[in-house]
Design a protein around this motif. Sequence first.
Motif, mmCIF file in Angstrom:
data_model
loop_
_atom_site.group_PDB
_atom_site.id
_atom_site.type_symbol
_atom_site.label_atom_id
_atom_site.label_comp_id
_atom_site.label_asym_id
_atom_site.label_seq_id
_atom_site.Cartn_x
_atom_site.Cartn_y
_atom_site.Cartn_z
ATOM 1 N N PHE A 63 1.209 -35.583 -106.868
ATOM 2 C CA PHE A 63 0.060 -35.500 -107.776
ATOM 3 C C PHE A 63 -0.697 -34.206 -107.498
ATOM 4 N N ARG A 64 -0.432 -33.185 -108.269
ATOM 5 C CA ARG A 64 -1.094 -31.885 -108.075
ATOM 6 C C ARG A 64 -2.450 -31.829 -108.770
ATOM 7 N N THR A 65 -2.576 -32.524 -109.847
ATOM 8 C CA THR A 65 -3.844 -32.573 -110.570
ATOM 9 C C THR A 65 -4.147 -34.019 -110.920
ATOM 10 N N VAL A 66 -5.401 -34.333 -111.086
ATOM 11 C CA VAL A 66 -5.820 -35.672 -111.485
ATOM 12 C C VAL A 66 -6.253 -35.620 -112.943
ATOM 13 N N PRO A 67 -5.590 -36.353 -113.838
ATOM 14 C CA PRO A 67 -5.959 -36.304 -115.264
ATOM 15 C C PRO A 67 -7.389 -36.782 -115.492
ATOM 16 N N ARG A 68 -8.055 -36.145 -116.430
ATOM 17 C CA ARG A 68 -9.417 -36.533 -116.773
ATOM 18 C C ARG A 68 -9.405 -37.565 -117.894
ATOM 19 N N LEU A 69 -10.401 -38.458 -117.868
ATOM 20 C CA LEU A 69 -10.572 -39.377 -118.976
ATOM 21 C C LEU A 69 -11.069 -38.614 -120.195
ATOM 22 N N ALA A 70 -10.867 -39.223 -121.370
ATOM 23 C CA ALA A 70 -11.245 -38.553 -122.612
ATOM 24 C C ALA A 70 -12.757 -38.403 -122.734
ATOM 25 N N TYR A 71 -13.515 -39.310 -122.110
ATOM 26 C CA TYR A 71 -14.970 -39.278 -122.236
ATOM 27 C C TYR A 71 -15.600 -39.482 -120.865
ATOM 28 N N THR A 72 -16.621 -38.691 -120.553
ATOM 29 C CA THR A 72 -17.343 -38.816 -119.286
ATOM 30 C C THR A 72 -18.651 -39.548 -119.531
ATOM 31 N N PRO A 73 -18.830 -40.732 -118.936
ATOM 32 C CA PRO A 73 -20.070 -41.483 -119.172
ATOM 33 C C PRO A 73 -21.257 -40.848 -118.461
ATOM 34 N N LYS A 74 -22.441 -41.416 -118.688
ATOM 35 C CA LYS A 74 -23.625 -40.933 -118.013
ATOM 36 C C LYS A 74 -23.511 -41.119 -116.509
ATOM 37 N N ARG A 75 -24.330 -40.399 -115.779
ATOM 38 C CA ARG A 75 -24.196 -40.370 -114.317
ATOM 39 C C ARG A 75 -24.335 -41.744 -113.693
ATOM 40 N N ASP A 76 -25.183 -42.593 -114.246
ATOM 41 C CA ASP A 76 -25.420 -43.905 -113.649
ATOM 42 C C ASP A 76 -24.531 -44.996 -114.242
ATOM 43 N N GLU A 77 -23.511 -44.621 -115.008
ATOM 44 C CA GLU A 77 -22.614 -45.591 -115.622
ATOM 45 C C GLU A 77 -21.204 -45.462 -115.061
ATOM 46 N N LEU A 78 -20.539 -46.607 -114.914
ATOM 47 C CA LEU A 78 -19.129 -46.604 -114.542
ATOM 48 C C LEU A 78 -18.287 -46.633 -115.817
ATOM 49 N N PRO A 79 -17.208 -45.860 -115.882
ATOM 50 C CA PRO A 79 -16.398 -45.844 -117.103
ATOM 51 C C PRO A 79 -15.626 -47.140 -117.280
ATOM 52 N N ALA A 80 -15.504 -47.572 -118.525
ATOM 53 C CA ALA A 80 -14.615 -48.686 -118.848
ATOM 54 C C ALA A 80 -13.204 -48.131 -118.940
ATOM 55 N N VAL A 81 -12.311 -48.572 -118.049
ATOM 56 C CA VAL A 81 -10.956 -48.015 -118.002
ATOM 57 C C VAL A 81 -9.985 -49.070 -117.499
ATOM 58 N N ALA A 82 -8.764 -49.041 -118.021
ATOM 59 C CA ALA A 82 -7.696 -49.930 -117.576
ATOM 60 C C ALA A 82 -6.388 -49.170 -117.597
ATOM 61 N N ILE A 83 -5.559 -49.405 -116.590
ATOM 62 C CA ILE A 83 -4.247 -48.762 -116.476
ATOM 63 C C ILE A 83 -3.173 -49.823 -116.669
ATOM 64 N N SER A 84 -2.206 -49.544 -117.508
ATOM 65 C CA SER A 84 -1.171 -50.525 -117.810
ATOM 66 C C SER A 84 -0.337 -50.843 -116.572
ATOM 67 N N LYS A 85 0.172 -52.066 -116.535
ATOM 68 C CA LYS A 85 1.092 -52.470 -115.471
ATOM 69 C C LYS A 85 2.530 -52.163 -115.860
ATOM 70 N N THR A 86 2.705 -51.712 -117.105
ATOM 71 C CA THR A 86 4.029 -51.427 -117.647
ATOM 72 C C THR A 86 4.230 -49.931 -117.805
ATOM 73 N N LEU A 87 5.420 -49.455 -117.502
ATOM 74 C CA LEU A 87 5.780 -48.064 -117.753
ATOM 75 C C LEU A 87 6.396 -47.954 -119.140
#
Length: 226
Positions: A9-33
């Motif tokens: 992993f040379r780079t870490v992909p960014r999410l499409a949207y960056t939330p406000k500083r005091d918010e955690l992003p809503a995100v889910a990663i698939s269990k399927t390839l």
Amino acid sequence: IAQRELPRFRTVPRLAYTPKRDELPAVAISKTLFAGRSVLLVLSDGDGRGGLAMQLIDPSKGSVKGESVVELVHGAQITCIATDPIGTAAGHGGVGGELALVGSRDGTASIWRFMSSHYLPLRPRVRLTGHGGSPIVAVGLNAAINIAATVSETRLCLHTLGNGNLIRVIQPPENFLDLPEGSEMTTTFANSPAVAISVQGFIIIVCETRIFATSNPSQHRTVVTL
């Protein structure tokens, strides 16, 4: 995906949207390839206004292979996302893929079905209601038993995954602590995205209880339970 787990992993992909500083992003990663078992599907809050972002990420290279944002999926910001594999991806028959459950501040949720990385859906299969406009803080699903759960501050709604029908509404527990005389408590479902549904139908969720003296309600303490 932790960088220490994937040395390439040379780079870490960014999410499409960056939330406000005091918010955690809503995100889910698939269990399927997807795409010949080479990319992961990442779902996240797309724009802070109800849009859903879909990204195809190569975990071996840390690169984004494809990205799309479906605008106006909900009438307000997406707050939580959960996924579960279906079909061959879950060890069952049928076409493999993932189901995703997306919750929003507008008080509704939506069910999405992802079967191929070549054809991403542009609209949900089913919309779920039952919270009377109260923001949804957590969602969970279990495709094996065909159950979806959506959670707001005072309601846990159970739905069928097939058509989104509301099965049952569960309120936060009441009077489950032995309190000394002169004390009272109020319990709500906590503002936490953590929800688990077992194949036996047990649901684990986070609750928040405020304990206060009846003579001075302004002074209280908080207890977090499951």
